[in-house]
Motif scaffolding. Structure first.
Motif, PDB file in Angstrom:
ATOM      1  N   ALA A  17       0.827  -1.212   0.000  1.00 42.21           N
ATOM      2  CA  ALA A  17       0.000   0.000   0.000  1.00 42.21           C
ATOM      3  C   ALA A  17       0.857   1.257   0.000  1.00 42.21           C
ATOM      4  N   ALA A  18       1.989   1.198   0.719  1.00 41.50           N
ATOM      5  CA  ALA A  18       2.885   2.353   0.792  1.00 41.50           C
ATOM      6  C   ALA A  18       3.910   2.346  -0.331  1.00 41.50           C
ATOM      7  N   HIS A  19       3.981   1.227  -1.072  1.00 43.78           N
ATOM      8  CA  HIS A  19       4.952   1.073  -2.152  1.00 43.78           C
ATOM      9  C   HIS A  19       6.367   1.328  -1.628  1.00 43.78           C
ATOM     10  N   ALA A  20       6.640   0.738  -0.474  1.00 45.41           N
ATOM     11  CA  ALA A  20       7.938   0.956   0.162  1.00 45.41           C
ATOM     12  C   ALA A  20       8.242  -0.175   1.127  1.00 45.41           C
ATOM     13  N   TYR A  21       9.536  -0.281   1.457  1.00 36.98           N
ATOM     14  CA  TYR A  21       9.983  -1.238   2.471  1.00 36.98           C
ATOM     15  C   TYR A  21      10.101  -0.459   3.775  1.00 36.98           C
ATOM     16  N   VAL A  22       9.230  -0.801   4.708  1.00 40.18           N
ATOM     17  CA  VAL A  22       9.108  -0.032   5.948  1.00 40.18           C
ATOM     18  C   VAL A  22       9.703  -0.795   7.115  1.00 40.18           C
ATOM     19  N   GLU A  23      10.461  -0.086   7.940  1.00 36.62           N
ATOM     20  CA  GLU A  23      11.050  -0.700   9.131  1.00 36.62           C
ATOM     21  C   GLU A  23       9.929  -1.080  10.090  1.00 36.62           C
ATOM     22  N   GLU A  26       8.897   1.298  12.448  1.00 38.30           N
ATOM     23  CA  GLU A  26       8.661   2.575  11.764  1.00 38.30           C
ATOM     24  C   GLU A  26       9.472   3.725  12.361  1.00 38.30           C
ATOM     25  N   LYS A  27      10.676   3.423  12.798  1.00 38.86           N
ATOM     26  CA  LYS A  27      11.538   4.466  13.349  1.00 38.86           C
ATOM     27  C   LYS A  27      12.515   4.999  12.300  1.00 38.86           C
ATOM     28  N   ALA A  28      12.873   4.158  11.345  1.00 31.67           N
ATOM     29  CA  ALA A  28      13.861   4.544  10.340  1.00 31.67           C
ATOM     30  C   ALA A  28      13.180   4.949   9.036  1.00 31.67           C
ATOM     31  N   GLN A  29      13.920   5.672   8.215  1.00 32.88           N
ATOM     32  CA  GLN A  29      13.423   6.104   6.906  1.00 32.88           C
ATOM     33  C   GLN A  29      13.181   4.885   6.021  1.00 32.88           C
ATOM     34  N   PRO A  30      12.003   4.772   5.408  1.00 28.71           N
ATOM     35  CA  PRO A  30      11.724   3.614   4.548  1.00 28.71           C
ATOM     36  C   PRO A  30      12.497   3.665   3.238  1.00 28.71           C
ATOM     37  N   PHE A  31      12.566   2.530   2.569  1.00 28.86           N
ATOM     38  CA  PHE A  31      13.160   2.432   1.239  1.00 28.86           C
ATOM     39  C   PHE A  31      12.023   2.325   0.232  1.00 28.86           C
ATOM     40  N   VAL A  32      12.018   3.208  -0.734  1.00 35.88           N
ATOM     41  CA  VAL A  32      10.965   3.185  -1.745  1.00 35.88           C
ATOM     42  C   VAL A  32      11.144   1.984  -2.657  1.00 35.88           C
ATOM     43  N   ALA A  33      10.062   1.250  -2.877  1.00 36.66           N
ATOM     44  CA  ALA A  33      10.123   0.102  -3.781  1.00 36.66           C
ATOM     45  C   ALA A  33      10.470   0.589  -5.189  1.00 36.66           C
TER      46      ALA A  33
END
Length: 218
Positions: A17-23, A26-33
């Motif tokens: 849903a977020a199109h990202a790799y989320v920690e 949720e403390k760290a910056q995610p990586f966009v897929a």
């Protein structure tokens, strides 16, 4: 973290849903897929060790991955993937005693990534199966409601026609006691019949209460 004695371990999982790799926390910056780091990591068959990647100075991909790990203060990245699908990855910090990661450590992380990927993929497939079953049940229920509604419409129309007919005749025969008695009896019985049908329909459409039962998790 305790097994490898690392300063930290962070897990990133794909959130479609977020199109990202989320920690996870949720403390760290995610990586966009789809970003370069994710694309390169997807191609990798195993963990990326920052020190080893830096030694491959003529390999642009390795240097890029090492740079990204440095930015996140991570010493190693272990992908969690099945075939060509990257489900997530682990970032690990330095070892507390500052030792390097051994071949056994890397092999352990690779095995762990595979096992976690299988578990997550099974969980995803199970959730999709449950969703499909719910949708099928809902579709069947809607189809049944449609069939029932058609039958209900037919059942309601008949008593209404009878009542309507008597209402139309009432002005002409209002002085006829037998007609009035018959009219009242028929009207009451037919309206009760309609009310019963509507109550049955509402009871059918009302969601059933949840039932709990034991199940084998395995």
């Amino acid at each position: 973290g305790d097994t490898l004695q690392t300063e930290f371990v962070t897990a990133y999982l794909l959130q479609p849903a977020a199109h990202a790799y989320v920690e996870i926390q949720e403390k760290a910056q995610p990586f966009v897929a789809g970003e370069t780091f994710v694309t390169m990591l997807t191609k990798r068959q195993g963990p990326v060790v920052r020190e080893e990647a830096l030694l491959e100075e003529h390999n642009v991909e390795s240097v890029f991955l090492a740079t990204k790990l440095t930015e996140r203060q991570a010493e190693i990245c272990a992908p969690i993937s099945t075939q060509d699908r990257l489900i997530g990855f682990l970032l690990l910090g330095q070892k507390r005693n500052r030792d390097i990661f051994s071949v056994e450590d890397v092999r352990l992380l690779s095995t762990l990534g595979t096992e976690v990927a299988v578990a997550l993929e099974n969980a995803r497939l199970y959730e999709e199966l449950r969703s499909s079953q719910v949708m099928l049940a809902r579709t069947d229920r809607l189809a049944a409601v449609g069939t029932l509604a058609a039958g209900i419409a037919h059942e309601i129309r008949n008593p209404l026609v009878a009542v309507q007919t008597f209402v139309q005749l009432l002005p002409e025969q209002i002085d006829d006691p037998e007609f009035r008695t018959t009219f009242l009896e028929l009207t009451n019985s037919e309206l009760e019949r309609v009310a019963t049908l509507i109550n049955d329909l509402m009871a059918f459409a009302r969601p059933s209460p949840a039932t709990l039962d034991e199940a084998r998790i395995n």
